[in-house]
Scaffold this motif. Sequence first.
Motif, short mmCIF file in Angstrom:
data_model
loop_
_atom_site.label_atom_id
_atom_site.label_comp_id
_atom_site.label_asym_id
_atom_site.label_seq_id
_atom_site.Cartn_x
_atom_site.Cartn_y
_atom_site.Cartn_z
N VAL A 249 0.84 -1.20 0.00
CA VAL A 249 0.00 0.00 0.00
C VAL A 249 0.87 1.25 0.00
O VAL A 249 0.58 2.23 -0.71
N TYR A 250 1.95 1.23 0.78
CA TYR A 250 2.86 2.38 0.81
C TYR A 250 3.45 2.66 -0.57
O TYR A 250 3.53 3.81 -1.01
N TYR A 295 -5.03 12.09 9.94
CA TYR A 295 -3.81 12.53 10.61
C TYR A 295 -3.49 13.98 10.26
O TYR A 295 -3.05 14.75 11.11
N ARG A 296 -3.72 14.34 9.01
CA ARG A 296 -3.44 15.72 8.61
C ARG A 296 -4.36 16.69 9.33
O ARG A 296 -3.96 17.80 9.69
N ALA A 297 -5.61 16.28 9.55
CA ALA A 297 -6.57 17.16 10.21
C ALA A 297 -6.34 17.22 11.72
O ALA A 297 -6.38 18.30 12.32
N THR A 298 -6.09 16.05 12.34
CA THR A 298 -5.89 15.98 13.80
C THR A 298 -4.73 15.03 14.09
O THR A 298 -4.93 13.84 14.32
N ARG A 313 5.42 7.44 9.31
CA ARG A 313 4.98 7.27 7.92
C ARG A 313 3.82 8.20 7.61
O ARG A 313 3.77 8.83 6.54
N LEU A 314 2.87 8.29 8.52
CA LEU A 314 1.73 9.18 8.31
C LEU A 314 2.19 10.63 8.23
O LEU A 314 1.68 11.41 7.41
N GLU A 315 3.15 11.00 9.06
CA GLU A 315 3.65 12.37 9.05
C GLU A 315 4.30 12.70 7.72
O GLU A 315 4.07 13.77 7.14
N ALA A 316 5.10 11.76 7.19
CA ALA A 316 5.82 12.03 5.94
C ALA A 316 4.86 12.10 4.75
O ALA A 316 4.95 13.01 3.91
#
Length: 544
Positions: A249-250, A295-298, A313-316
């Motif tokens: 998926v990544y 994650y981008r929203a909260t 990973r979510l941050e990047a």
Amino acid sequence: MAYKALYRQWRPRDFEGLVGQEHVSVTLKNAITSGRISHAYLFTGPRGTGKTSTAKVLAKALNCEEGPTATPCNRCRSCELINDGSAMDVYEIDAASNRGIDEIRDLRENVKFSPAQSRYKIYIIDEVHMLTNEAFNALLKTLEEPPAHVVFVLATTEPHRIPATILSRCQRYDFRRVGVRELTDHLAHIARESGITATPEALRLIALQSDGGVRDAVSILDQCSVLGNDGVTEKEVRELLGLVGQEAVYRLCAAVVDGDGAAALAGLEEQMALGKDARQLLIELAGYCRSLMLYRATPNLDSPVLAAYGRDRLEADSRRLTHEQLVRLVELFYEAANNSRWSVDPRITAEMALLTACTPVLAAAPEPAARPDSRPQPPARPQPTAASAASPPKPALHAADSASPLATAIAAKMPATPAAVLTEQDLERAMDELLRKVEQAGKRSVKELLKDATLAGYSGGVATLLFQREMIRERVEKDDIRKWLESLLTQIVGTPIRLHCTTERSRKPVQSASPTAEAEIPEAVLRLQKLFGGKITKIEEEQS
């Protein structure tokens, strides 16, 4: 002795054993303790959340030799017979296979007889929504005034299909999906007591995939426990459930973000070669994009949906996409997953979705500054001041819309002079762009009004908007909506637009009025013309 499935071994035997349904167990225990026992209960909720198990626990609580009690002993003869499914006074009826009026008539005849062994006769009707209307009508009177020794427990996953006359005669209890954390702890307890070795990651993945159903989760754990000799691992769970896997998926998401269609198709080909399902691939892509969106929203949201992926990973990945792009990707992949269910070849649907996903992300990159613009520019207008004359010309599209290749293409094909006439294809593209801008502005009610409308023509600075119904046309004709739509069309075309709304019945060619003549008509006269209809045939100067 024959093997007994794990979910049957761990079926709740009392109210304390119910997982994630405290609001139901506490209410039922208080009702039994206070002696306020209803004659009919309705248990609703998703599959595997404990509806039938709660009904059997209720039957034991009412018929236990130490009861009625909120804590059945599970040792007396009545409790043992109910646990074994052989109690003469507890009737478990499958409404899916006994749904006719004849079965309900038999039930009505048997209800009048007293219990053979126990204190109450309990009728558990599972999947009650499958009964026919005639069967519901036959059950109605008995359900309203049953004998004192009878208790009905109706269970269903679709309460909206039950007649209101039945609902109003029952006490309703809604069973909820069990949370991921609570379900993971329950699976860990079962694995520990059953001698099954399982990693926390594997148990969390099972809880996520079971969609809040305890029975489904325990069944998956039971199946995974015999897959390997080294215990249950996350890899084995993914193999058993046919999941794609996070690394795949990544890689696919990275290809979409980079706009690399070749890499996206190569990743899809690799997963197809491994025997993965195209629809499952689309679902997992949508799920990961959803996690990025949340994650981008909260970023500090404490959710199992985010915990399934690494925070780093979510941050990047979330930094590389805007919120609007993530929303579009989630919509695209979920729509493709839904369409693939009915597709002859789901792989084609997945390929189209991936290639479509790559295109907007590529187009989102800023254009080179030195790119020439060969489009004809609108004629210059008189500038009121020298300062404003020195300012650069205003672009036809807003800066926020410069990333849209569709808007750029429309603006390139739109005429810069009012005398030009658009082709049918240009009108369709302009209408699509108009709907997109309305949706971006959050005006869903306006979008619904424009759902059946079409741009039927454009000539002399006047755009004709054709509607199917007169009522919708009248609503759009109001100044608050019409002027806003005219401003949007002006942004798309790059030149002032006047909107003319009509229907098929009253459609007539729109004559473009000269700017001089239009300027001579007072505003009040124009409003009266729009309100009452008609046309201006002659303009006379006032005699002094």
